[in-house]
Design a protein around this motif. Structure first.
Motif, mmCIF file in Angstrom:
data_model
loop_
_atom_site.group_PDB
_atom_site.id
_atom_site.type_symbol
_atom_site.label_atom_id
_atom_site.label_comp_id
_atom_site.label_asym_id
_atom_site.label_seq_id
_atom_site.Cartn_x
_atom_site.Cartn_y
_atom_site.Cartn_z
ATOM 1 N N THR A 169 -146.406 51.440 -50.359
ATOM 2 C CA THR A 169 -146.609 52.164 -51.612
ATOM 3 C C THR A 169 -147.498 53.384 -51.429
ATOM 4 O OG1 THR A 169 -148.384 50.593 -52.057
ATOM 5 C CG2 THR A 169 -146.260 50.162 -53.082
ATOM 6 N N SER B 61 -145.752 57.273 -50.280
ATOM 7 C CA SER B 61 -145.033 58.242 -51.112
ATOM 8 C C SER B 61 -145.599 59.646 -50.964
ATOM 9 C CB SER B 61 -145.084 57.812 -52.582
ATOM 10 O OG SER B 61 -144.430 56.580 -52.756
ATOM 11 N N TYR C 296 -136.075 56.443 -46.657
ATOM 12 C CA TYR C 296 -137.065 55.889 -47.586
ATOM 13 C C TYR C 296 -136.610 56.071 -49.035
ATOM 14 C CZ TYR C 296 -141.597 55.378 -49.962
ATOM 15 O OH TYR C 296 -142.609 55.007 -50.797
ATOM 16 N N GLN C 297 -136.138 57.273 -49.353
ATOM 17 C CA GLN C 297 -135.740 57.562 -50.725
ATOM 18 C C GLN C 297 -134.516 56.757 -51.134
ATOM 19 O OE1 GLN C 297 -137.650 59.722 -52.691
ATOM 20 N NE2 GLN C 297 -136.470 58.695 -54.294
ATOM 21 N N ILE D 92 -135.804 53.359 -52.078
ATOM 22 C CA ILE D 92 -136.550 53.460 -53.342
ATOM 23 C C ILE D 92 -135.576 53.566 -54.517
ATOM 24 C CG2 ILE D 92 -137.981 55.026 -54.713
ATOM 25 C CD1 ILE D 92 -139.661 53.439 -52.878
ATOM 26 N N LYS E 254 -135.068 51.058 -57.700
ATOM 27 C CA LYS E 254 -135.208 51.475 -59.105
ATOM 28 C C LYS E 254 -133.973 51.105 -59.910
ATOM 29 C CE LYS E 254 -138.317 55.427 -58.486
ATOM 30 N NZ LYS E 254 -138.438 56.904 -58.596
ATOM 31 N N TYR F 201 -139.851 47.723 -44.744
ATOM 32 C CA TYR F 201 -139.730 47.937 -46.184
ATOM 33 C C TYR F 201 -139.198 46.684 -46.863
ATOM 34 C CZ TYR F 201 -138.405 49.978 -50.665
ATOM 35 O OH TYR F 201 -138.293 50.233 -52.001
ATOM 36 N N LEU G 43 -143.305 49.193 -55.405
ATOM 37 C CA LEU G 43 -142.408 49.887 -54.485
ATOM 38 C C LEU G 43 -141.370 50.708 -55.228
ATOM 39 C CD1 LEU G 43 -141.810 47.194 -51.743
ATOM 40 C CD2 LEU G 43 -142.985 49.360 -51.494
#
Length: 246
Positions: free
Chosen positions: A76, A79, A95-96, A99, A103, A227, A244
């Motif tokens: 976390t 970012s 990574y994105q 993420i 979400k 992750y 996260l």
């Protein structure tokens, strides 16, 4: 009285042809071959320089990142680090992607089965992003492989053509003197030399760059797995909206 052997050696040294002179005196076909090989060599070195610098930066950054994670830095807290790099940076892309998947699944993580499904999806998304990233990094390597494989044969073609012209010159002049034959053969062999100059670095660095890409791929795989472990830990703590996903 001067030594005849010394005089002959001095005369020969005075007539040594430079690479530029070999190019200028070559037949038009041999010139075309030499020019093509020079361009191929320049193109290959451009790819080598660009890929080597890019992978050196990526591997160094990945090494620092994994080292930070090994010392207990939470994902976390990464970012801000990723916001400092370009959006198309491979590590940031992977990574994105994870993420974003996290979400999108914010409302699908209540039961144990949903959480397990989320972990699997995030892992798959990370692996897919990693695979696409590595494919992009390999762009240009096909050109290096082509240069390494084809250049010697192109140079050999120039050599054969040049030697054919030399023999035709011998037949036309009816003179087998080495002074008549040598320049044409030297021009022909220079084409082969250029072919090797283009091919050898291309082959060597093709293998080296492939190895660097493989090393970066291992770092990406490790990052995706770390992750997943961190996300699993957050879900086990009952943080349904998890930091996260922030």
């Amino acid at each position: 009285m001067a030594d005849p052997a010394s005089s002959l050696a001095a005369a020969g040294a005075a007539h040594i042809l430079t690479p530029l002179e070999l190019f200028q005196q070559a037949d038009i076909v041999v010139k075309a071959v030499m020019g093509l090989l020079i361009l191929a060599s320049a193109w290959g070195w451009g790819i080598i320089a660009a890929k080597s610098i890019q992978l050196a930066i990526l591997n160094a950054r990945a090494k620092r990142l994994l080292k930070s994670l090994a010392h207990g830095v939470p994902l976390t807290d990464l970012s801000e680090t990723f916001l400092k790099v370009q959006p198309n940076d491979p590590l940031r892309v992977v990574y994105q992607s994870m993420i974003d998947e996290n979400k999108r699944s914010a409302e699908l993580r209540h039961s144990a089965a949903q959480q397990e499904s989320l972990l699997d999806r995030v892992y798959r998304v990370g692996q897919l992003a990693s695979s696409n990233t590595l494919d992009r990094l390999k762009g240009g390597l096909q050109s290096l492989a082509t240069i390494g494989a084809v250049s010697p044969f192109v140079g050999l073609f120039g050599t054969v053509w040049g030697i054919m012209n030399s023999f035709q010159g011998i037949a036309a002049s009816n003179n087998t003197s080495l002074a008549v034959v040598a320049p044409g053969i030297a021009e022909a062999l220079f084409a082969t030399a250029l072919g090797l100059v283009a091919a050898i670095p291309a082959v060597v660095f093709y293998n080296r760059i492939n190895g660097n890409i493989g090393q970066f791929g291992k770092s990406l795989k490790t990052f995706v797995e770390v992750y997943g472990v961190e996300l699993s830990r957050q879900l086990s703590k009952g943080e349904t909206h998890g930091r996260l996903a922030a």
